[in-house]
Structure formats: C-alpha cells, structure tokens
Design an enzyme around this catalytic site. Structure first.
Site, short mmCIF file in Angstrom:
data_model
loop_
_atom_site.label_atom_id
_atom_site.label_comp_id
_atom_site.label_asym_id
_atom_site.label_seq_id
_atom_site.Cartn_x
_atom_site.Cartn_y
_atom_site.Cartn_z
N ARG A 104 0.85 -1.20 0.00
CA ARG A 104 0.00 0.00 0.00
C ARG A 104 0.87 1.23 0.00
O ARG A 104 1.79 1.34 0.80
CB ARG A 104 -0.82 0.05 1.30
CG ARG A 104 -2.04 -0.70 1.30
CD ARG A 104 -3.00 -0.38 2.43
NE ARG A 104 -2.52 0.27 3.64
CZ ARG A 104 -3.31 0.68 4.60
NH1 ARG A 104 -4.62 0.53 4.51
NH2 ARG A 104 -2.84 1.23 5.69
N THR A 108 -1.31 7.52 -0.31
CA THR A 108 -2.63 7.37 -0.95
C THR A 108 -3.38 6.12 -0.46
O THR A 108 -4.59 6.03 -0.63
CB THR A 108 -2.47 7.23 -2.48
OG1 THR A 108 -1.75 6.00 -2.74
CG2 THR A 108 -1.69 8.39 -3.06
N ASP A 200 0.80 -2.62 12.29
CA ASP A 200 1.23 -3.07 10.96
C ASP A 200 1.57 -4.56 11.03
O ASP A 200 2.58 -4.95 11.63
CB ASP A 200 2.44 -2.25 10.51
CG ASP A 200 2.80 -2.53 9.06
OD1 ASP A 200 3.02 -3.72 8.72
OD2 ASP A 200 2.83 -1.58 8.26
N ASP A 203 5.08 -5.68 9.60
CA ASP A 203 6.19 -5.30 10.47
C ASP A 203 6.23 -6.15 11.73
O ASP A 203 7.31 -6.53 12.21
CB ASP A 203 6.07 -3.81 10.86
CG ASP A 203 6.52 -2.89 9.73
OD1 ASP A 203 7.15 -3.38 8.77
OD2 ASP A 203 6.24 -1.67 9.81
#
Ligand code: PRP
Ligand code: URA
Length: 209
Positions: A104, A108, A200, A203
């Site tokens: 991603r 945006t 995340d 991560d």
C-alpha cells in the site's frame, strides 16, 4: 449477496486479543498468526473436495474419503499473508502455494502489485487468499482481480481482522468470494489503519519497522 463469516469461537477471540497487545513480541506474534489461521482454516475448508481411496482396516477392505489436497491453492498476499500459510498447510500439507506481492502506498493507501505467481490449473482449484488485515479492502480486491484474470473461479478470502470499510469493498467488488474474518473491528483511522487493530501486521510478523 456475499457469503461472510465472522468467527465467534472463544479460542480465536482469545488469540486475537494477544495479537493486539503491543507487548506481544515477534516470535509469539508469528505463532499466534499461524494458530489463528489454522483454526479459521478448519471452518473455511469445510467444503474441500474429497476423493475415495481404498483402505484395508484390520477387519476388511473398504473405500473411504480423503481430502483432495492437490485441488487447493493457498495464495498469501505478501508480506503479511505469508504468516498464515503454515497454519493452512498444517491442515492440508499437499496444497499448492501461489504468491501475490502487494504494498500500500503510505500516502494514498492505494495498493501496488509487484509479484504474481499462481499454481497451474488455477481454474480447477479452490483458492484461499490469505491476508491478516482487510483495511480499505484495496489490496484484497486487486488480489482477487488478478486471480480471476488468470482463470481463478472458486475463491475464498481469509483475514484475521477486518474493518467495515474493507469488508464492504471486497464483498461489493466480488460478491462470489466467500469471506472469513476472525474479527470485525470498529473503523479505519486517518492513516487507513484498523482501529483498534493490531498495528502493521507485516512489520510485527517480520520484526521490521
Ligand atoms: C497490509 C496488509 C494488507 C494491506 C491491507 O500490507 O497486509 O495487504 O496492508 O490494507 P488495505 O485493505 O487498505 O489494502 P502492506 O501494504 O502494509 O504490505 P506489507 O504486508 O508488505 O507490509
Ligand atoms: N495494514 C496493516 O498491517 N494494518 C492495518 O491496520 C491496516 C493495513
């Protein structure tokens, strides 16, 4: 009308709570992702095709069903979906594995594809797409588009945490896809992260920042 399953099993709820905890480290996070994928997979693979084989019991010869594992394609969305693969392969070791690379854009939030390799005869297989996070739904919608462009037909999508926005986007874009979510969270924040979510996923699985 899309076929959506939101899990309410206490073991899945318990393990998702541990995943959310920011104090959960990489090793435990990986283990939990794998365990939750396996628990969800048990239900999501309820309609796996069976084939009859001959078997000899201590009493007599008979025919009995076995899972036709070669008919299953597991397709993680990189990176975070990789963490779920071992949980599904623990259930169906002979499944084939494809990969779709997506990231991603940080500003945006639009997904970009960087890799796609799927098993042969994809149109003949049950395909289970794996990604722990269904946020805006952009990555999931694009991944299913890619699979359909290559002939995939019978597609399931499995995420551990979904936002209402992502669930709506995926079910509207692909009403034929069966969707399985470990939990439906509250919303997205201004950075398109799921709230309360778990942060995340990539991560946390791979120990990156
Ligand atoms: C995360 C996640 C999904 C995607 C979900 O991946 O694993 O693929 O975001 O967001 P969306 O529903 O809004 O598209 P990311 O793009 O961070 O890539 P990574 O797994 O390589 O870190
Ligand atoms: N991707 C993640 O890993 N987490 C989110 O909350 C949203 C997208």
């Amino acid at each position: 009308m899309a076929n959506i399953t939101i899990f309410d099993h206490p073991l899945i709820k318990h393990k998702i709570t541990l995943l959310r905890d920011k104090a959960t480290g990489t090793k435990d996070f990986r283990t939990l992702i794998e365990e939750i994928a396996m628990l969800m997979g048990y239900e999501a693979l309820r309609d796996l095709p069976l084939e009859e084989i001959e078997v000899e019991t201590p009493i007599c010869k008979t025919t009995a069903p076995v899972v036709s594992g070669k008919k299953l394609a597991v397709v993680p969305i990189l990176r975070a979906g990789l963490g779920m693969v071992s949980g599904i392969l623990a259930l169906v070791p002979s499944a084939k594995v494809g990969h779709i690379g997506m990231y991603r854009d940080e500003v945006t939030h639009i997904p970009h594809e960087y890799y796609c390799k799927l098993p042969d005869n994809i149109g003949d297989r049950t395909i289970i797409v794996l990604d722990p996070m269904l946020a805006t739904g952009g990555s999931a919608v694009d991944a299913v588009n890619l699979i359909k462009e290559r002939g995939g037909k019978h597609i399931k999508f499995m995420s551990i945490i979904a936002a209402p926005e992502g669930l709506k986007a995926l079910s509207e874009a692909h009403p034929d896809v069966e969707i399985y979510c470990g939990n439906l969270d509250e919303k997205l924040n201004e950075n398109a992260y799921i709230v309360p979510g778990l942060g995340d996923a990539g991560d946390r699985i791979f120990g990156t920042k």
